[in-house]
Design a protein around this motif. Structure first.
Motif, PDB file in Angstrom:
ATOM      1  N   ASN A  98       6.686   2.484  10.373  1.00 40.72           N
ATOM      2  CA  ASN A  98       5.787   3.139   9.416  1.00 40.72           C
ATOM      3  C   ASN A  98       5.305   2.198   8.312  1.00 40.72           C
ATOM      4  O   ASN A  98       4.999   2.640   7.197  1.00 40.72           O
ATOM      5  CB  ASN A  98       6.464   4.362   8.783  1.00 40.72           C
ATOM      6  CG  ASN A  98       6.808   5.432   9.803  1.00 40.72           C
ATOM      7  OD1 ASN A  98       6.096   5.600  10.791  1.00 40.72           O
ATOM      8  ND2 ASN A  98       7.883   6.152   9.584  1.00 40.72           N
ATOM      9  N   TYR A 112       2.505   0.931   7.488  1.00 41.90           N
ATOM     10  CA  TYR A 112       1.076   1.028   7.755  1.00 41.90           C
ATOM     11  C   TYR A 112       0.249   0.055   6.913  1.00 41.90           C
ATOM     12  O   TYR A 112      -0.931  -0.154   7.192  1.00 41.90           O
ATOM     13  CB  TYR A 112       0.601   2.467   7.526  1.00 41.90           C
ATOM     14  CG  TYR A 112       1.269   3.459   8.456  1.00 41.90           C
ATOM     15  CD1 TYR A 112       1.242   3.278   9.838  1.00 41.90           C
ATOM     16  CD2 TYR A 112       1.937   4.576   7.964  1.00 41.90           C
ATOM     17  CE1 TYR A 112       1.846   4.171  10.687  1.00 41.90           C
ATOM     18  CE2 TYR A 112       2.552   5.484   8.813  1.00 41.90           C
ATOM     19  CZ  TYR A 112       2.507   5.280  10.177  1.00 41.90           C
ATOM     20  OH  TYR A 112       3.118   6.161  11.027  1.00 41.90           O
ATOM     21  N   SER A 172      -3.656   3.388   5.671  1.00 39.82           N
ATOM     22  CA  SER A 172      -2.542   4.308   5.482  1.00 39.82           C
ATOM     23  C   SER A 172      -2.759   5.668   6.123  1.00 39.82           C
ATOM     24  O   SER A 172      -1.801   6.332   6.509  1.00 39.82           O
ATOM     25  CB  SER A 172      -2.266   4.495   3.985  1.00 39.82           C
ATOM     26  OG  SER A 172      -3.412   5.028   3.343  1.00 39.82           O
ATOM     27  N   ASN A 225      -0.281   9.732  10.063  1.00 33.99           N
ATOM     28  CA  ASN A 225       0.287   8.739  10.992  1.00 33.99           C
ATOM     29  C   ASN A 225      -0.348   8.860  12.377  1.00 33.99           C
ATOM     30  O   ASN A 225       0.331   9.049  13.390  1.00 33.99           O
ATOM     31  CB  ASN A 225       1.805   8.882  11.091  1.00 33.99           C
ATOM     32  CG  ASN A 225       2.220  10.168  11.784  1.00 33.99           C
ATOM     33  OD1 ASN A 225       1.537  11.182  11.677  1.00 33.99           O
ATOM     34  ND2 ASN A 225       3.315  10.133  12.512  1.00 33.99           N
TER      35      ASN A 225
END
Length: 900
Positions: free
Chosen positions: A427, A429, A466, A490
């Protein structure tokens, strides 16, 4: 002539003996072969062999003997216990009759039918195929079986390969294998003529790259058995519909394989590109017109030993090509492809995929894309970009897409993305570079998922590192409209790792009809009359007519702040809906959800889950000032819980806690629900004419009218479970009348209630009225309310009411008689005392008074006697008789008659 006869005679005898021997020999050697096969396996293999039967025939393949092994199984031992390396329903081998008798088996041919091979490599690099036991004896001396095969045949073989890997298993399956070969294996160098066809499936991790792709191969292979070298001579392979030609060789090494191969297409027409695509997506290529050339070639060179692989390369190149299907009106033009896959080091991680260019044009729509993938094992890095516009309706007019659904709309994209998989997995990003826009306008989808076509008027997505911003989503289907905005947090994890899709959204709607989003139902066999009766109610019984149960998507983890002016759900018209919906783990949690309905409002909190096989719900409902008749008539759950409420006119405030199972259309399965309810009435009254039960109760009492009862602020509670509703006792009143209610009923409407009526005796009927008429008004006032118990059974529409009024009236008669006798006895006693005191001296009078007092103490026996007499005589006669007895008593005391 005699000689001829002798020849025929002895010839016939000899033939019969030979036939007899051919029939008998198999029985002599059957068990021997079975034992020898198992013994050879045990001596040479780290595996367990089993076979069902051995059949030997000297006729099927004469002059050769044919040995058939039935249900032959070669099962692995540790560390691969549970694996079956090889299994065959039928395994036939042919050999000479002399070899069969001598026991030196020199196989001349073999046939395998309905078989399977399973090759398994674990994470330690060990394979279940390594089953031979090392031997110090030279191969020439130890070999129990020789191979001089002239031909062999394989029918319906399935080959499965699985290699365990921490990053994801590698899986390949080749099934429906039909293969045959002809060659003289007695020679060290030979040519093997082979024919092969099969279907290939290949997957790595969770990604499937090939699924039952048909392949065929006609190949003349030059084989050097001593060098274990296999060289392609004349050959033609077909993968899907693409023809390929191979050159070079494959050689088996002690610790791997050596490759020196090239391949290419025999022609360079662009039709070869379409041949790569599975037929289910391209249909037949017959009559398809293409222009332009396609170059496809590749190579593999080097040793595959341990972790090292051969270097390899694949190239595909096309420029300014076109495709026109004969049955479609449009042409795909200006097709350009520049694809290279190469590995120059023999290290798998150094493999690179470069799609330098892909472009096409349909009508005025142009689309282009590029992509690069590197570091494929350690941490795959992806660099891609796409730009252009596509009219979705044109796709099916230019390319034979096998769609049973209709698409329309204009898709525009201008995107660029660079990411590595570790950043996605962790994660991080911020390491992802994403930018660009994607839009969809005038989109229409007509499929089985919706009753009516689904339209997206406008959709706008903006890509950032993001998150993905959803700035516009305007859609409608049927009479419903949807307007969304928000963020997707996500998307990359969802696309590349199959993680849950997270986001936060706001939703607005002027009107939502739930039926617009339901799947079409199958044909309903409910009779028309019954269907009409139920059409105004929210269905309560289990309804499995929907095509499939509605499921909350497992991949969603998002929050939705929703507002809607109107929501139509079955026959309910909800307005001014607002609240928060949290969607996660196949569950929708409702927070602060409220709506106006039935002249009041409902607050809802709780959740609905579709994670199990059967959807479930657990909610709290706060009903505020709802119109009682509408609420308890149109919501089946409320109707089943409190059917009598339909006869109440006014408002209700109630809190309901309920849980249970849901039907496929997410309506409650009433047979499964349980919970409790606590409610209070406001400005309410009873419509007794609407209820057979209340009318029946009114008829039990004189002057009773339940419609007059005061229901303001009446509070009641109940529990329900397993189709039964238990009422907690409560009381309703009107003036001097009170009714206590207790008992239960079922969802099937069957009742079991006890109602205690505290009523004045005047309401107990004519018999009670006649009894009261004998009393003075003053004494009538002394008679208090009497409890009458009404037992209620039957159903709400056909009630069965029984009361104990007769017993109560009987007790009333006894009470009245007792009171009268007591009054009479007291009056007589007082009069007697006064008379004696005035007619005798004080001493005598005192004695008499004591006697009278003694009589009073025994008045209960006197009363009992009088009560018995009252049953036979009128009250006035009893009074006269009492006076007479008192007079005689006085005469006895005075010794005769007394005169004043």
């Amino acid at each position: 002539m005699k000689i001829v006869k002798k020849i025929l005679k002895w010839g016939g005898i000899t033939l019969l003996l030979l036939i007899a021997l051919m029939v008998a020999i198999p029985y002599f050697f059957k068990d021997t072969i079975k034992e020898k096969v198992i013994a050879i396996a045990n001596e040479n293999l780290k595996a367990t062999i089993s076979l069902q039967d051995v059949d030997i025939s000297l006729f099927k393949n004469f002059p050769k003997a044919q040995v058939t092994l039935s249900d032959f199984v070669l099962a692995n031992k540790e560390p691969f216990v549970g694996d079956t390396l090889f299994a065959a329903k039928h395994l036939d081998v042919s050999l000479s009759i002399s070899d069969l008798i001598s026991g030196n088996y020199n196989l001349l041919g073999a046939n395998v039918k309905d078989a399977s091979v399973y090759v398994h490599m674990n994470q330690e690099g060990k394979g279940n195929f390594d089953i031979t036991i090392p031997s110090e004896t030279p191969e020439e001396e130890s070999t129990p079986i020789k191979l001089d095969i002239q031909s062999y045949n394989v029918e319906n073989l399935k080959f499965t390969f699985r290699m365990e890997d921490k990053e994801g298993d590698i899986f390949m399956e080749i099934d429906d294998i039909y293969h045959s070969g002809k060659g003289n294996f007695a020679q060290e160098v030979l040519d093997l003529d082979t024919q092969t066809k099969a279907n290939v499936t290949f997957a790595m991790g969770k990604s499937t790259f090939m699924k039952r792709i048909p392949i065929t191969l006609q190949a003349l292979l030059g084989i050097d058995l001593k060098e274990q070298k296999y060289t392609f001579k004349e050959n033609k392979a077909t993968i899907n519909q693409l023809d390929l030609v191979f050159n070079g060789f494959i050689q088996l090494l002690d610790d791997g394989q050596r490759y020196d191969l090239t391949f290419s297409t025999p022609t360079n027409t662009f039709q070869n590109f379409l041949a790569l695509i599975p037929e289910e997506y391209t249909k037949s290529l017959e009559g398809v017109k293409t222009t332009g050339d396609l170059t496809l070639k590749g190579f593999a060179k080097g040793d595959m030993v341990g972790d090292k692989i051969p270097t390899f390369g694949i190239e595909m190149y096309a420029d300014n090509a076109s495709v026109k299907y004969p049955m479609l009106p449009k042409t795909v033009r200006n097709i350009s492809i520049d694809l290279k896959v190469d590995n120059a080091t023999g290290i798998m991680n150094d493999t690179k995929v470069n799609l330098n260019k892909f472009a096409m044009t349909i009508d005025e729509d142009q689309f282009s894309a590029r992509a690069k993938v590197s570091n494929v094992i350690a941490n795959p890095y992806v660099d891609l970009a796409a730009k252009g516009s596509i009219n979705l309706a044109n796709l099916s007019q230019a390319y034979p897409i096998a769609l049973d659904k209709k698409f329309e709309g204009k898709l525009k994209a201008d995107l660029a993305l660079q990411l590595d998989m570790k950043s996605v997995e962790t994660n991080n990003y911020q390491n992802i570079k994403a930018q660009g826009d994607l839009s969809l306008a005038k989109f229409m989808y007509a499929g089985e998922e919706f009753v009516k076509p689904f339209h997206i008027e406008n959709l706008q997505l903006k890509f950032n590192p993001s998150h993905i911003g959803l700035s516009t989503f305007d859609a409608h289907t049927g009479d419903s409209d949807l307007h969304l905005d928000g963020t997707i947090d996500n998307l990359y994890g969802f696309l590349f790792k199959k993680e849950t899709l997270k986001g936060n959204f706001n939703m607005l709607s002027n009107k939502l009809a739930v039926s617009d989003f339901m799947q079409p139902t199958t044909e309903n066999t409910t009779p028309a009359k019954e269907e009409k009766k139920e059409e105004t109610k929210t269905t309560a019984a289990t309804n499995n007519n929907t095509a499939s149960a509605i499921k909350v998507p497992a991949f969603l983890d998002c929050t939705l702040n929703a507002k809607a002016k109107t929501v139509l759900y079955d026959n309910l018209n909800l307005s001014n809906i607002s609240g928060k919906l949290i969607i996660k783990d196949e569950k929708v949690t409702l927070e602060h959800l409220k709506t106006d309905v039935f002249d009041g409002n409902i607050g809802i909190a709780g959740g609905v889950s579709t994670k199990g096989d059967v959807p479930t719900f657990d909610v709290n409902l706060n009903l505020n000032k709802l119109n009682i008749v509408e609420a308890f008539s149109k919501i089946s759950m409320l109707e089943k819980i409190a059917p009598i409420a339909k006869v109440l006119q006014g408002k209700i405030n109630t809190i309901i806690n309920v849980k249970g199972k849901l039907n496929n259309d997410l309506t409650p399965d009433l047979n499964s629900i349980s919970g409790n309810l606590f409610g209070s009435l406001a400005d309410s009254k009873i419509d007794t004419k609407a209820s057979p039960l209340l009318s029946s109760l009114n008829e039990q009492f004189t002057g009773l009218n339940l419609a007059n009862f005061n229901l303001n602020n009446v509070k009641a509670g109940l529990d329900f479970e397993d189709g039964k509703v238990k009422i907690k006792p409560f009381t309703i009143k009107y003036k001097d009348v009170a009714v206590e209610v207790a008992g239960m009923h079922g969802f099937d409407q069957v009742m079991n209630y006890n109602l205690t009526f505290n009523v004045p005796p005047q309401m107990l009927g004519k018999e009670a009225e006649n009894l009261l008429a004998k009393l003075t008004p003053e004494n009538q006032k002394k008679i208090t309310n009497l409890p009458v118990v009404a037992t209620v059974g039957g159903t709400f529409n056909k009630p069965e009411v029984k009361t104990d009024i007769k017993t109560v009236v009987k007790d009333l008669a006894t009470q009245i008689a007792k009171n009268q006798i007591n009054n009479l006895a007291n009056k007589g006693t007082d009069a007697l005392k006064d008379a004696i005191a005035s007619k005798t001296n004080s001493g005598t009078a005192a004695d008499v008074i004591n006697v009278v007092d003694g009589l009073k103490k025994n008045k209960d026996s006197t009363i009992t006697k009088v009560k018995e007499d009252l049953k036979e005589k009128a009250k006035e006669e009893a009074k006269k008789e009492a006076k007479k007895q008192l007079g005689n008593f006085l005469k006895g005391l005075g010794g005769g008659d007394k005169k004043e």
